[in-house]
Scaffold this motif. Structure first.
Motif, PDB file in Angstrom:
ATOM      1  N   ALA A 177      50.126  50.298  44.613  1.00  0.00           N
ATOM      2  CA  ALA A 177      49.433  48.947  44.452  1.00  0.00           C
ATOM      3  C   ALA A 177      51.160  48.058  43.802  1.00  0.00           C
ATOM      4  O   ALA A 177      50.927  46.852  44.429  1.00  0.00           O
ATOM      5  CB  ALA A 177      48.367  49.030  44.334  1.00  0.00           C
ATOM      6  N   GLY A 178      51.439  48.412  43.067  1.00  0.00           N
ATOM      7  CA  GLY A 178      52.744  47.645  42.141  1.00  0.00           C
ATOM      8  C   GLY A 178      52.029  47.129  41.238  1.00  0.00           C
ATOM      9  O   GLY A 178      50.656  47.338  41.010  1.00  0.00           O
ATOM     10  N   THR A 179      52.919  46.156  41.256  1.00  0.00           N
ATOM     11  CA  THR A 179      52.165  45.230  39.821  1.00  0.00           C
ATOM     12  C   THR A 179      51.769  43.628  40.150  1.00  0.00           C
ATOM     13  O   THR A 179      51.763  43.396  41.398  1.00  0.00           O
ATOM     14  CB  THR A 179      53.259  45.206  38.926  1.00  0.00           C
ATOM     15  N   GLY A 180      51.386  43.478  39.287  1.00  0.00           N
ATOM     16  CA  GLY A 180      50.372  41.828  39.018  1.00  0.00           C
ATOM     17  C   GLY A 180      48.926  41.584  39.838  1.00  0.00           C
ATOM     18  O   GLY A 180      48.704  40.657  40.132  1.00  0.00           O
ATOM     19  N   ALA A 181      48.557  42.986  39.662  1.00  0.00           N
ATOM     20  CA  ALA A 181      47.116  42.652  39.731  1.00  0.00           C
ATOM     21  C   ALA A 181      45.993  41.763  38.743  1.00  0.00           C
ATOM     22  O   ALA A 181      46.252  42.315  37.361  1.00  0.00           O
ATOM     23  CB  ALA A 181      46.332  44.146  40.482  1.00  0.00           C
ATOM     24  N   PRO A 182      45.511  41.074  38.832  1.00  0.00           N
ATOM     25  CA  PRO A 182      44.549  40.524  37.827  1.00  0.00           C
ATOM     26  C   PRO A 182      43.407  41.423  37.554  1.00  0.00           C
ATOM     27  O   PRO A 182      43.108  42.250  38.083  1.00  0.00           O
ATOM     28  CB  PRO A 182      43.580  39.582  39.279  1.00  0.00           C
ATOM     29  N   GLU A 183      43.483  40.978  36.146  1.00  0.00           N
ATOM     30  CA  GLU A 183      42.445  41.204  35.327  1.00  0.00           C
ATOM     31  C   GLU A 183      40.691  41.718  35.999  1.00  0.00           C
ATOM     32  O   GLU A 183      41.025  40.404  36.247  1.00  0.00           O
ATOM     33  CB  GLU A 183      42.546  41.178  33.926  1.00  0.00           C
ATOM     34  N   ILE A 184      40.580  42.786  35.750  1.00  0.00           N
ATOM     35  CA  ILE A 184      38.785  42.619  36.410  1.00  0.00           C
ATOM     36  C   ILE A 184      37.857  42.318  35.134  1.00  0.00           C
ATOM     37  O   ILE A 184      38.257  42.998  33.802  1.00  0.00           O
ATOM     38  CB  ILE A 184      38.890  44.438  36.595  1.00  0.00           C
ATOM     39  N   VAL A 185      37.686  40.700  35.674  1.00  0.00           N
ATOM     40  CA  VAL A 185      36.152  40.583  34.175  1.00  0.00           C
ATOM     41  C   VAL A 185      34.803  40.558  35.702  1.00  0.00           C
ATOM     42  O   VAL A 185      35.509  40.424  36.325  1.00  0.00           O
ATOM     43  CB  VAL A 185      36.556  39.252  34.511  1.00  0.00           C
ATOM     44  N   ASP A 186      34.036  41.161  34.635  1.00  0.00           N
ATOM     45  CA  ASP A 186      33.118  41.701  35.181  1.00  0.00           C
ATOM     46  C   ASP A 186      32.027  39.933  35.015  1.00  0.00           C
ATOM     47  O   ASP A 186      32.548  38.744  34.952  1.00  0.00           O
ATOM     48  CB  ASP A 186      31.822  41.925  33.880  1.00  0.00           C
ATOM     49  N   VAL A 187      31.047  39.599  36.278  1.00  0.00           N
ATOM     50  CA  VAL A 187      31.119  38.634  36.428  1.00  0.00           C
ATOM     51  C   VAL A 187      29.814  38.295  35.754  1.00  0.00           C
ATOM     52  O   VAL A 187      30.018  36.749  35.443  1.00  0.00           O
ATOM     53  CB  VAL A 187      29.923  38.618  37.936  1.00  0.00           C
ATOM     54  N   SER A 188      28.660  38.977  34.899  1.00  0.00           N
ATOM     55  CA  SER A 188      28.589  38.376  33.779  1.00  0.00           C
ATOM     56  C   SER A 188      29.808  37.694  32.567  1.00  0.00           C
ATOM     57  O   SER A 188      29.600  36.901  31.945  1.00  0.00           O
ATOM     58  CB  SER A 188      27.979  39.694  32.804  1.00  0.00           C
ATOM     59  N   ASP A 189      30.820  38.545  32.128  1.00  0.00           N
ATOM     60  CA  ASP A 189      31.778  37.773  31.590  1.00  0.00           C
ATOM     61  C   ASP A 189      32.899  35.989  31.753  1.00  0.00           C
ATOM     62  O   ASP A 189      32.385  35.706  30.975  1.00  0.00           O
ATOM     63  CB  ASP A 189      33.137  38.719  31.360  1.00  0.00           C
ATOM     64  N   THR A 190      31.986  36.761  32.666  1.00  0.00           N
ATOM     65  CA  THR A 190      32.540  35.496  33.543  1.00  0.00           C
ATOM     66  C   THR A 190      32.179  34.241  33.645  1.00  0.00           C
ATOM     67  O   THR A 190      31.975  33.018  33.226  1.00  0.00           O
ATOM     68  CB  THR A 190      33.724  35.247  34.843  1.00  0.00           C
ATOM     69  N   MET A 191      30.866  34.578  33.736  1.00  0.00           N
ATOM     70  CA  MET A 191      30.048  33.269  33.468  1.00  0.00           C
ATOM     71  C   MET A 191      29.566  33.293  32.139  1.00  0.00           C
ATOM     72  O   MET A 191      29.338  31.763  31.761  1.00  0.00           O
ATOM     73  CB  MET A 191      28.720  34.078  34.190  1.00  0.00           C
ATOM     74  N   LEU A 192      29.084  33.603  30.902  1.00  0.00           N
ATOM     75  CA  LEU A 192      29.275  33.581  29.485  1.00  0.00           C
ATOM     76  C   LEU A 192      30.666  32.817  29.127  1.00  0.00           C
ATOM     77  O   LEU A 192      30.155  31.737  28.640  1.00  0.00           O
ATOM     78  CB  LEU A 192      29.431  35.276  28.541  1.00  0.00           C
TER      79      LEU A 192
END
Length: 198
Positions: A177-192
């Motif tokens: 897939a290569g580089t440059g993938a966005p960091e995985i952030v759980d929905v609840s963390d984004t909401m917080l």
């Protein structure tokens, strides 16, 4: 990470964010509905406005993150298609080469028969399967050819080996897939981080 794995991970993320956005949109609609249909209680109205603003900020944060994931998922899909198409093109090229070689052998069998030579029955059968008319013409011309000694040939096909083809889907999914993938952030963390929690 492989493209197939990354596509599944980010597809799941996009789905989770969309699901949570749907829930928050309903909550926001309810709050706005309550704001419109409530008596003149100013304190309660400010509380609803604050709740609506917080929900809107959270929705905006979720939307931004979902868009980031969707954009990366689109890039992965483009890579997937490129690997897929490359593999298919390679297979078509090989098939074209094999078809040309097969046609050359069939024409050589016809030429040998026209000269009155002896060819293996398996070669004659291949010519018959390709074109019965061509076979009959070659045999008729060969019968008229006068030779003192007839040439005898070995089969042009020899032992045929089957080549295994790679599945384009497997090739595309297992590519890097290569580089440059966005960091995985759980929905609840984004909401917080936006100021609300479930």
């Amino acid at each position: 990470m492989k493209i197939g794995e990354a596509r599944q991970i980010y597809r799941d993320q996009v789905h989770a964010y969309r699901k949570q956005k749907s829930v928050l949109n309903k909550q926001l609609e309810e709050v706005r509905s309550r704001m419109q249909h409530m008596p003149g209680d100013e304190e309660q109205k400010k509380a609803y406005e604050s709740e609506a603003a917080t929900l809107q900020l959270t929705l905006d944060a979720l939307d931004e993150k979902e868009s980031e994931y969707q954009e990366y998922l689109d890039q992965l899909t483009e890579k997937y298609c490129a690997y897929w198409n490359t593999e298919v093109a390679k297979q078509q090229k090989e098939a074209g080469k094999e078809a040309a070689a097969e046609m050359g052998k069939i024409m050589e069998v016809a030429r040998r028969l026209m000269k009155g030579a002896i060819v293996p029955a398996s070669d004659e059968k291949k010519l018959m399967e390709f074109s019965m008319d061509m076979y009959q013409v070659a045999k008729n011309i060969g019968a008229m050819a006068r030779q003192e000694k007839k040439d005898k040939y070995e089969s042009l096909w020899g032992e045929e080996k089957k080549t295994e083809q790679t599945d384009p889907r497997e090739t595309a999914e297992n590519a890097d897939a290569g580089t440059g993938a966005p960091e995985i952030v759980d929905v609840s963390d984004t909401m917080l981080s936006a100021g609300t929690a479930e």
